[in-house]
Design a protein around this motif. Structure first.
Motif, PDB file in Angstrom:
ATOM      1  N   LEU A 282       6.554  -7.655   9.738  1.00 55.63           N
ATOM      2  CA  LEU A 282       7.588  -8.655   9.971  1.00 55.63           C
ATOM      3  C   LEU A 282       7.724  -8.907  11.466  1.00 55.63           C
ATOM      4  CD1 LEU A 282      10.186  -7.139   7.476  1.00 55.63           C
ATOM      5  CD2 LEU A 282       8.787  -9.167   7.087  1.00 55.63           C
ATOM      6  N   PRO A 283       8.345 -10.019  11.870  1.00 61.18           N
ATOM      7  CA  PRO A 283       8.473 -10.320  13.306  1.00 61.18           C
ATOM      8  C   PRO A 283       9.192  -9.227  14.095  1.00 61.18           C
ATOM      9  CG  PRO A 283       8.986 -12.263  11.997  1.00 61.18           C
ATOM     10  CD  PRO A 283       8.843 -11.131  11.039  1.00 61.18           C
ATOM     11  N   THR A 284      10.089  -8.483  13.430  1.00 65.05           N
ATOM     12  CA  THR A 284      10.859  -7.470  14.167  1.00 65.05           C
ATOM     13  C   THR A 284      10.598  -6.044  13.666  1.00 65.05           C
ATOM     14  OG1 THR A 284      12.715  -7.889  12.669  1.00 65.05           O
ATOM     15  CG2 THR A 284      12.717  -9.054  14.774  1.00 65.05           C
ATOM     16  N   GLY A 285       9.452  -5.830  13.035  1.00 61.97           N
ATOM     17  CA  GLY A 285       9.140  -4.481  12.566  1.00 61.97           C
ATOM     18  C   GLY A 285       8.207  -4.519  11.375  1.00 61.97           C
ATOM     19  N   PHE A 286       8.052  -3.364  10.719  1.00 62.99           N
ATOM     20  CA  PHE A 286       7.192  -3.303   9.550  1.00 62.99           C
ATOM     21  C   PHE A 286       7.757  -2.294   8.553  1.00 62.99           C
ATOM     22  CE2 PHE A 286       5.359   0.755  10.768  1.00 62.99           C
ATOM     23  CZ  PHE A 286       5.483   0.745  12.158  1.00 62.99           C
ATOM     24  N   LEU A 287       7.586  -2.613   7.264  1.00 61.80           N
ATOM     25  CA  LEU A 287       8.098  -1.783   6.177  1.00 61.80           C
ATOM     26  C   LEU A 287       7.052  -1.719   5.077  1.00 61.80           C
ATOM     27  CD1 LEU A 287      11.603  -3.515   5.894  1.00 61.80           C
ATOM     28  CD2 LEU A 287      11.252  -1.190   6.746  1.00 61.80           C
ATOM     29  N   ASN A 288       7.003  -0.587   4.367  1.00 61.57           N
ATOM     30  CA  ASN A 288       6.145  -0.594   3.187  1.00 61.57           C
ATOM     31  C   ASN A 288       6.957  -1.159   2.022  1.00 61.57           C
ATOM     32  OD1 ASN A 288       7.555   1.537   1.800  1.00 61.57           O
ATOM     33  ND2 ASN A 288       6.404   3.056   2.991  1.00 61.57           N
ATOM     34  N   VAL A 289       6.302  -1.470   0.915  1.00 68.05           N
ATOM     35  CA  VAL A 289       6.945  -2.154  -0.204  1.00 68.05           C
ATOM     36  C   VAL A 289       8.126  -1.341  -0.755  1.00 68.05           C
ATOM     37  CG1 VAL A 289       6.609  -2.991  -2.563  1.00 68.05           C
ATOM     38  CG2 VAL A 289       4.845  -3.398  -0.842  1.00 68.05           C
ATOM     39  N   LYS A 290       7.932  -0.023  -0.859  1.00 68.31           N
ATOM     40  CA  LYS A 290       8.995   0.828  -1.393  1.00 68.31           C
ATOM     41  C   LYS A 290      10.233   0.792  -0.500  1.00 68.31           C
ATOM     42  CE  LYS A 290       9.855   5.508  -3.121  1.00 68.31           C
ATOM     43  NZ  LYS A 290       9.254   6.841  -3.359  1.00 68.31           N
ATOM     44  N   GLU A 291      10.013   0.905   0.819  1.00 67.96           N
ATOM     45  CA  GLU A 291      11.132   0.877   1.757  1.00 67.96           C
ATOM     46  C   GLU A 291      11.879  -0.452   1.681  1.00 67.96           C
ATOM     47  OE1 GLU A 291       8.965   1.547   5.305  1.00 67.96           O
ATOM     48  OE2 GLU A 291       9.235   3.727   5.309  1.00 67.96           O
ATOM     49  N   LEU A 292      11.128  -1.538   1.634  1.00 61.10           N
ATOM     50  CA  LEU A 292      11.742  -2.864   1.599  1.00 61.10           C
ATOM     51  C   LEU A 292      12.543  -3.051   0.310  1.00 61.10           C
ATOM     52  CD1 LEU A 292      12.112  -5.697   2.776  1.00 61.10           C
ATOM     53  CD2 LEU A 292       9.952  -6.351   1.697  1.00 61.10           C
ATOM     54  N   ALA A 293      11.948  -2.696  -0.833  1.00 60.45           N
ATOM     55  CA  ALA A 293      12.631  -2.872  -2.116  1.00 60.45           C
ATOM     56  C   ALA A 293      13.906  -2.048  -2.178  1.00 60.45           C
ATOM     57  CB  ALA A 293      11.698  -2.487  -3.263  1.00 60.45           C
TER      58      ALA A 293
END
Length: 411
Positions: A282-293
């Motif tokens: 993402l423009p301000t960071g990164f997340l894996n699918v589990k973290e995002l959900a």
């Protein structure tokens, strides 16, 4: 003449003419005679096509909805039994959604015949507080029918729409809402009882007749049409998601486990775990699918997103969910996710978002112990191009109750 009568297209034409005649003021008795002469049997799929055609030709959904009880009475006893064996087979399989729906209907019929109707008869002779309280309790139980209707609307209807069957679900949803409102009105009259027992008994009897009529429509029109259309995989998904909505008066004793679907699911579960753990930049960071959900599901409000084509693409699953959502809505047109009476409001709001006239719209509803704040925001890219709409729903009653300051952490 018999060759014409047996022609499916001609029979469909006659069915449409009969409904149009009813629409134009003829009584059910006036059209029954012609119906009996020209129609030997009517399949559920033909009734579906008839309603679809009437709406496509310009008849308002509300008009077809108003005629729903009338034409069901005309068709009663004339609907072909050609799908009976298939529906009966599903009806006998414990845990199958059709079996569950029918068991609920038997429970509703039992509640009506063993409790409500005897209590209404007693009311006509004695309007004591005791009988009024019993009827209030009866209609509280009857309103549990909301779960039955909600599963039908949010789980079954999306699959019918997938196959292009849109008019009958819209008509039936509208009638479901009328029945819900009628039950609530009877409860209101009972709670505020003023001695007019005749009026209450009449309103209650009308409501019970509508409930019974809906049971007839489901079991003789809707369920056969669904069995004729939906796949086993789709029925399995409906069964899996039913728990989230809930059941009416009964609970399924077992879960249906079709062998083919079970094997398919086992294969799906062997997908490489590393693929599930891919990161989203993402423009301000990164997340894996589990973290995002899980992050989205942890927020104290519900989020739903529809794309620029008004298709539902995502919803969060927070513990504080206010309105029921099932995975069946994914890929569904948002217009088909709302009752006919309110869909025009949604369409107007989206039109304003797309044109740029508005960027957000707010609604709020008092629902007893909670105060629901519903906010809609147009989602646009860096150039202002419309990408879709996000809905945020929250119970703000706890926020309204806040006063003073809190600067220390709770114990």
């Amino acid at each position: 003449m018999s060759e014409i009568i047996n022609n499916r297209e001609y029979r469909q034409k006659v069915l449409k003419e009969l409904i149009t005649e009813l629409h134009n003021g003829k009584s059910a008795e006036e059209v029954k005679e012609r119906f009996a002469k020209l129609i030997e049997g009517v399949a559920p799929s033909e009734i579906s096509e008839m309603e679809q055609a009437l709406i496509m030709e310009g008849m308002p959904i509300e008009e077809v909805q108003r005629l729903c009880d009338v034409h069901a009475a005309v068709f009663k006893g004339s609907i072909a039994d050609i799908h009976a064996a298939e529906v009966k087979k599903a009806e006998e399989i414990e845990g199958h959604p059709i079996h569950t729906f029918k068991q609920e209907n038997r429970g509703i019929e039992s509640l009506i015949s063993k409790n409500i109707e005897p209590h209404l008869e007693a009311l006509k002779k004695d309007d004591s507080k005791d009988i009024i309280y019993k009827l209030i309790e009866d209609f509280n139980l009857l309103y549990d029918i909301d779960k039955h209707y909600s599963r039908k609307e949010n789980l079954v209807f999306p699959y019918l729409e997938k196959y292009g069957i849109t008019a009958p679900p819209k008509v039936m949803w509208g009638v479901d809402d009328e029945i819900r409102d009628a039950i609530k009105e009877v409860k209101r009259l009972l709670i505020n009882y003023n001695g007019d027992k005749e009026s209450i008994a009449c309103k209650a009897s009308e409501t019970l007749n509508r409930v019974k009529e809906m049971i007839f429509k489901e079991e003789n029109i809707l369920f056969p049409m669904c069995m004729d259309t939906l796949t086993e995989d789709e029925w399995f998904k409906i069964m899996e998601e039913s728990d989230e909505v809930g059941y009416t008066l009964i609970e399924p004793k077992t879960r249906w486990k079709p062998e083919r679907v079970s094997l398919s699911k086992e294969k799906t579960e062997t997908v490489n775990e590393s693929e599930k753990e891919g990161y989203i930049k993402l423009p301000t960071g990164f997340l894996n699918v589990k973290e995002l959900a899980q992050m989205l599901n942890t927020l104290p409000f519900d989020i739903t997103f529809i794309d620029k084509d008004d298709i539902v693409k995502y919803f969060s699953q927070s513990e504080e969910r206010i309105f029921a959502r099932t995975k069946a809505v994914i890929g569904r047109s948002v217009a088909n996710c709302h009752p006919p009476a309110s869909v025009h409001i949604v369409e107007k709001m989206l039109e304003d978002f797309k044109s740029g006239r508005k960027n957000h719209e707010d609604f709020w509803i008092n629902m007893g112990p909670i105060f629901v704040y519903i906010r809609y925001f147009a989602v646009r890219d860096e150039n202002g191009e419309y990408l879709g709409t996000v809905e945020v729903t929250q119970n703000i009653k706890p926020i309204q109750d806040i006063s003073g300051e809190k600067r220390l952490m709770s114990e």
